[in-house]
Design an enzyme around this catalytic site. Structure first.
Site, mmCIF file in Angstrom:
data_model
loop_
_atom_site.group_PDB
_atom_site.id
_atom_site.type_symbol
_atom_site.label_atom_id
_atom_site.label_comp_id
_atom_site.label_asym_id
_atom_site.label_seq_id
_atom_site.Cartn_x
_atom_site.Cartn_y
_atom_site.Cartn_z
ATOM 1 N N ASP A 79 14.871 -0.538 -3.607
ATOM 2 C CA ASP A 79 14.268 0.771 -3.299
ATOM 3 C C ASP A 79 13.490 0.662 -1.985
ATOM 4 O OD1 ASP A 79 12.265 -0.893 -4.512
ATOM 5 O OD2 ASP A 79 11.026 0.877 -4.906
ATOM 6 N N GLU B 194 9.930 -1.383 -6.813
ATOM 7 C CA GLU B 194 8.842 -2.169 -6.238
ATOM 8 C C GLU B 194 7.857 -1.278 -5.508
ATOM 9 O OE1 GLU B 194 6.333 -4.617 -3.787
ATOM 10 O OE2 GLU B 194 7.656 -3.054 -3.059
ATOM 11 N N GLU B 195 8.380 -0.312 -4.780
ATOM 12 C CA GLU B 195 7.502 0.523 -3.949
ATOM 13 C C GLU B 195 6.684 1.510 -4.773
ATOM 14 O OE1 GLU B 195 6.939 -0.423 -1.113
ATOM 15 O OE2 GLU B 195 8.732 -1.111 -0.061
ATOM 16 N N THR C 125 -11.979 30.942 6.527
ATOM 17 C CA THR C 125 -13.361 30.537 6.250
ATOM 18 C C THR C 125 -13.559 30.458 4.749
ATOM 19 O OG1 THR C 125 -13.869 32.870 6.557
ATOM 20 C CG2 THR C 125 -14.405 31.374 8.368
ATOM 21 N N SER D 271 0.984 -6.867 -0.779
ATOM 22 C CA SER D 271 1.006 -7.071 -2.225
ATOM 23 C C SER D 271 2.427 -6.983 -2.766
ATOM 24 C CB SER D 271 0.167 -5.994 -2.918
ATOM 25 O OG SER D 271 -1.125 -5.936 -2.368
ATOM 26 N N HIS E 28 7.286 0.464 6.281
ATOM 27 C CA HIS E 28 6.568 1.649 5.770
ATOM 28 C C HIS E 28 6.283 2.674 6.878
ATOM 29 C CE1 HIS E 28 4.879 -0.267 1.808
ATOM 30 N NE2 HIS E 28 6.066 -0.767 2.137
HETATM 31 N N1 BES Z 1 7.267 -6.155 0.918
HETATM 32 C C1 BES Z 1 6.068 -5.434 0.754
HETATM 33 C C2 BES Z 1 4.842 -6.323 0.667
HETATM 34 C C3 BES Z 1 4.581 -7.238 1.834
HETATM 35 C C4 BES Z 1 5.001 -6.946 3.120
HETATM 36 C C5 BES Z 1 3.879 -8.389 1.609
HETATM 37 C C6 BES Z 1 4.751 -7.814 4.158
HETATM 38 C C7 BES Z 1 3.597 -9.246 2.641
HETATM 39 C C8 BES Z 1 4.052 -8.963 3.927
HETATM 40 C C9 BES Z 1 6.164 -4.577 -0.505
HETATM 41 O O1 BES Z 1 7.377 -3.868 -0.534
HETATM 42 C C10 BES Z 1 5.082 -3.556 -0.496
HETATM 43 O O2 BES Z 1 5.099 -2.690 0.336
HETATM 44 N N2 BES Z 1 4.146 -3.625 -1.456
HETATM 45 C C11 BES Z 1 3.150 -2.627 -1.635
HETATM 46 C C12 BES Z 1 2.568 -2.712 -3.008
HETATM 47 C C13 BES Z 1 3.174 -1.805 -4.044
HETATM 48 C C14 BES Z 1 2.350 -1.822 -5.308
HETATM 49 C C15 BES Z 1 3.417 -0.404 -3.575
HETATM 50 C C16 BES Z 1 2.013 -2.826 -0.676
HETATM 51 O O3 BES Z 1 1.699 -3.960 -0.282
HETATM 52 O O4 BES Z 1 1.398 -1.820 -0.329
HETATM 53 MN MN MN Z 2 8.965 -5.056 -0.079
HETATM 54 MN MN MN Z 3 7.159 -2.103 0.811
#
Ligand code: BES
Ligand code: MN
Ligand code: MN
Length: 453
Positions: free
Chosen positions: A85, A149-150, A311, A395, A423
């Site tokens: 995803d 995951e996202e 307003t 994360s 992102h």
């Molecule tokens: N792949 C990322 C996390 C990431 C990117 C870790 C680059 C280290 C370096 C993962 O897809 C992501 O975006 N995780 C989210 C957390 C989730 C709970 C939505 C994040 O880190 O915001």
């Molecule tokens: Mn990722």
């Molecule tokens: Mn991500």
């Protein structure tokens, strides 16, 4: 092996482009069919590469793609995790080419998900094909590729808890992180946890004329802004009582070690068009975005934001807030501390509701394991320099769960760069990085199997 990779390079890239054309945005229900189609795409490619038992495992949400190749039960097993995803592509108008019509420009593949995580996940599917076709798969492998995951991996957590036998392995292998640079490879050794929540501040029971009522009743947007502003003090410390109680402080030696990783503050600022950085007093930029916890507003809204002026004193104001956590904070603890504190600082003139969303625990991975050493040797061979261990600020909540539920450490073999804009608009992934991943991953398997003998 390298000949096979060179001969099939164009096909590998074209297959990735095909997958990038499917808009698998898990956050938005309007892409539901596309998300499922992407799962089927991944399953089909695993099957073609030679995986057995390939299946879409149904969950309460999007399916988990599973596949394996058990060549000898007495050999170690690598469990590969990734996600198919992607984040929403908005705002579309800031993309130089449409997010789901991938293009290659200056050696980079531009598309939503190019790096996070379709490009990186697909390196594993192709590395598996390479090992199968060249008869060099040296141990067992299982694939678990999820589609949520996202949006917090909640259904994957349930799946992991309920399928411990099926997922039994010796190590988890993930490419969903970055590295310092193409000439300074690094291996991620830590991820921050997360506590994500939404707050709602209510003032009067309806939107009011701001002339007739202004000055006499609470404006929930004004109040929300004051409340949010008070969450950091003048040293940029977070003011929630007990927030830092369980934060593990690094020793001076560990901090000195961290400071040796190459980092150019001027370049960093320039890349973001900033005249200065901003963060917690007493810590470097690298420390602020990896070993220290944070609190950030991710979105704020309320009142009138349309054309022209209106307003009005709005009835309600909202914000989405996330906190990044470090060892040994827990998401439950921090969510509770936030909730208590935020409600306590609200003036009597408004009502406040805090709604927790999702959370995840921080994790630090070992550097003295066979798996880390195998990864290090693999990078050293393909990049010509030894990779440095670096804790990341991002994360991946499931990684801590792999440890707590399956007892397994993860190796975070990322090949992304900060400039990949994950992102963000114009996300991209270097063809160089995609191909390096496909070359490096089979070497990890080779050394991991060898060192386990
Ligand atoms: N792949 C990322 C996390 C990431 C990117 C870790 C680059 C280290 C370096 C993962 O897809 C992501 O975006 N995780 C989210 C957390 C989730 C709970 C939505 C994040 O880190 O915001
Ligand atoms: Mn990722
Ligand atoms: Mn991500």
């Amino acid at each position: 092996m390298n000949q096979y990779i060179a001969d099939n390079k164009d096909r590998f890239i074209n297959e990735l482009l095909d997958m990038l054309r499917i808009p698998s945005v898990s956050a938005d229900p309007k892409f539901k069919q596309d998300v499922i189609r992407t799962a089927e795409f991944v399953a089909e490619k695993l099957r073609q590469a030679g995986a057995d038992n390939v299946a879409l495992c149904e969950t309460a949400g999007y399916p988990i793609v599973y596949g394996d190749k058990i060549i000898d039960p007495s050999l170690p097993t690598v469990l590969v995790y990734g996600h198919y995803d992607v984040q929403p592509a908005d705002p579309y108008e800031l993309w130089h080419s449409p997010p789901f019509e991938p293009v290659i420009k200056d050696g980079k593949i531009y598309a939503r998900g190019a790096c996070d995580d379709k490009g990186q996940m697909y390196m594993h599917v192709k590395a598996f094909e390479v090992m199968m076709e060249n008869n060099i798969l040296p141990c067992n492998v299982k694939f678990m590729i999820e589609g949520e995951e996202e949006v917090g991996s909640e259904n994957l957590a349930t799946f992991v808890k309920g399928n411990k036998e099926k997922l039994s392995a010796d190590v988890i292998l993930i490419s969903d992180t970055g590295m310092l640079g193409n000439d300074t490879p690094s291996i991620t050794t830590g991820l921050r946890g997360m506590s994500y929540l939404e707050v709602e501040v209510t003032g009067p029971n309806r939107d009011l004329h701001s002339g007739l009522y202004g000055g006499a009743v609470a404006n929930p947007i004004n109040i929300l802004c004051q409340m949010i502003a008070s969450l950091h003090d003048e040293h940029n410390h977070i003011t929630i009582p007990g927030f830092y109680d369980n934060v593990q402080e690094l020793s001076q030696e560990e901090r000195a070690e961290m400071a040796r990783a190459p980092f150019d503050l001027e370049k960093y600022k320039k890349a973001l068009d900033l005249s200065d950085v901003h963060g917690e007093e007493g810590y470097s930029t690298m420390e602020r975005n990896s070993i220290r916890p944070t609190l950030d507003v991710n979105g704020i809204w309320g009142g009138y934001t349309g054309e022209g002026a209106k307003t009005v004193i709005p009835s309600k104001a909202f914000a989405k807030i996330s906190m990044r956590l470090v060892p040994n904070q827990t998401s439950a603890e921090i969510t509770e501390k936030f909730q208590k504190h935020f409600v306590s600082i609200a003036p009597k003139s408004v009502k406040v509701v805090v709604k927790p969303h999702h959370g995840g625990e921080p994790v630090v991975t070992p550097t003295d394991s066979i798996a880390y050493q195998a990864a290090s040797r693999a990078y050293e061979e393909t990049f010509g320099v030894k990779p440095v261990p670096v804790r990341s600020g991002g994360s991946i909540p499931i990684v801590a769960m792999f440890k707590s539920e399956l007892g397994l450490d993860s190796v975070l073999m990322g090949f992304g760069l900060d400039s990949d804009a994950i992102h963000s608009p114009n996300e991209n992934f270097g063809v160089f990085n995609f191909m390096k991943g496909i070359e490096t991953i089979p070497l990890f398997y080779r050394y991991y199997a060898e060192m386990n003998k």
